[in-house]
Write a protein that holds these residues in place. Structure first.
Motif, short mmCIF file in Angstrom:
data_model
loop_
_atom_site.label_atom_id
_atom_site.label_comp_id
_atom_site.label_asym_id
_atom_site.label_seq_id
_atom_site.Cartn_x
_atom_site.Cartn_y
_atom_site.Cartn_z
N GLU A 2 0.84 -1.18 0.00
CA GLU A 2 0.00 0.00 0.00
C GLU A 2 0.88 1.24 0.00
O GLU A 2 2.06 1.18 0.28
CB GLU A 2 -0.91 -0.01 1.23
N SER A 6 -0.17 5.37 3.98
CA SER A 6 -1.08 4.53 4.76
C SER A 6 -0.35 3.72 5.83
O SER A 6 -0.97 3.01 6.59
CB SER A 6 -1.85 3.59 3.84
N THR A 22 -5.09 0.88 8.08
CA THR A 22 -6.28 0.04 7.97
C THR A 22 -6.28 -1.08 9.02
O THR A 22 -7.17 -1.91 9.01
CB THR A 22 -6.36 -0.61 6.57
N ARG A 24 -4.21 -3.50 9.13
CA ARG A 24 -3.68 -4.72 8.52
C ARG A 24 -2.16 -4.68 8.57
O ARG A 24 -1.56 -3.62 8.68
CB ARG A 24 -4.13 -4.85 7.07
N ARG A 52 -6.38 -9.17 -2.53
CA ARG A 52 -7.64 -8.56 -2.13
C ARG A 52 -7.73 -7.15 -2.71
O ARG A 52 -6.77 -6.62 -3.24
CB ARG A 52 -7.79 -8.51 -0.61
N TRP A 53 -8.89 -6.58 -2.57
CA TRP A 53 -9.15 -5.21 -3.00
C TRP A 53 -9.57 -4.39 -1.79
O TRP A 53 -10.29 -4.88 -0.91
CB TRP A 53 -10.25 -5.18 -4.05
N GLU A 54 -9.13 -3.17 -1.72
CA GLU A 54 -9.55 -2.24 -0.68
C GLU A 54 -10.38 -1.17 -1.38
O GLU A 54 -9.83 -0.31 -2.07
CB GLU A 54 -8.33 -1.64 0.00
N GLY A 55 -11.68 -1.31 -1.27
CA GLY A 55 -12.57 -0.45 -2.06
C GLY A 55 -12.39 -0.80 -3.53
O GLY A 55 -12.51 -1.95 -3.92
N GLU A 57 -9.48 -0.24 -5.08
CA GLU A 57 -8.04 -0.30 -5.31
C GLU A 57 -7.49 -1.71 -5.06
O GLU A 57 -7.74 -2.29 -4.00
CB GLU A 57 -7.31 0.68 -4.39
N VAL A 59 -4.82 -4.37 -3.85
CA VAL A 59 -3.76 -4.38 -2.84
C VAL A 59 -2.74 -5.43 -3.25
O VAL A 59 -3.05 -6.61 -3.29
CB VAL A 59 -4.33 -4.69 -1.44
#
Length: 70
Positions: A2, A6, A22, A24, A52-55, A57, A59
């Motif tokens: 990320e 962040s 987040t 994580r 995975r996706w964050e929203g 976006e 990752v």
């Protein structure tokens, strides 16, 4: 990984993992492979991927396959 903004400020660039806002965590490739080797595992396969996706976006992440002789 990320974006740097962040990452929690206390996370060192030399750390074996990154702590994100987040809540994580992301472990470095080096940390994962060295830990596995110390535990007796051999790296069979590795690739970068999007686990995975964050929203909206993606990752970036890693996929490791290890093996250990019985």
């Amino acid at each position: 990984r990320e974006t740097d903004k962040s990452i929690y400020p206390h996370t060192s660039p030399d750390s074996p993992f990154f702590s994100f806002l987040t809540t994580r965590y992301a472990h470095t490739k080096r940390y994962v492979t060295e830990s596995a080797r110390e535990a007796g595992y051999d790296l069979i396969s590795y690739r970068e991927m999007t686990p995975r996706w964050e929203g909206a976006e993606p990752v970036p992440g890693h996929l490791f396959v290890f093996s250990r002789d019985a």
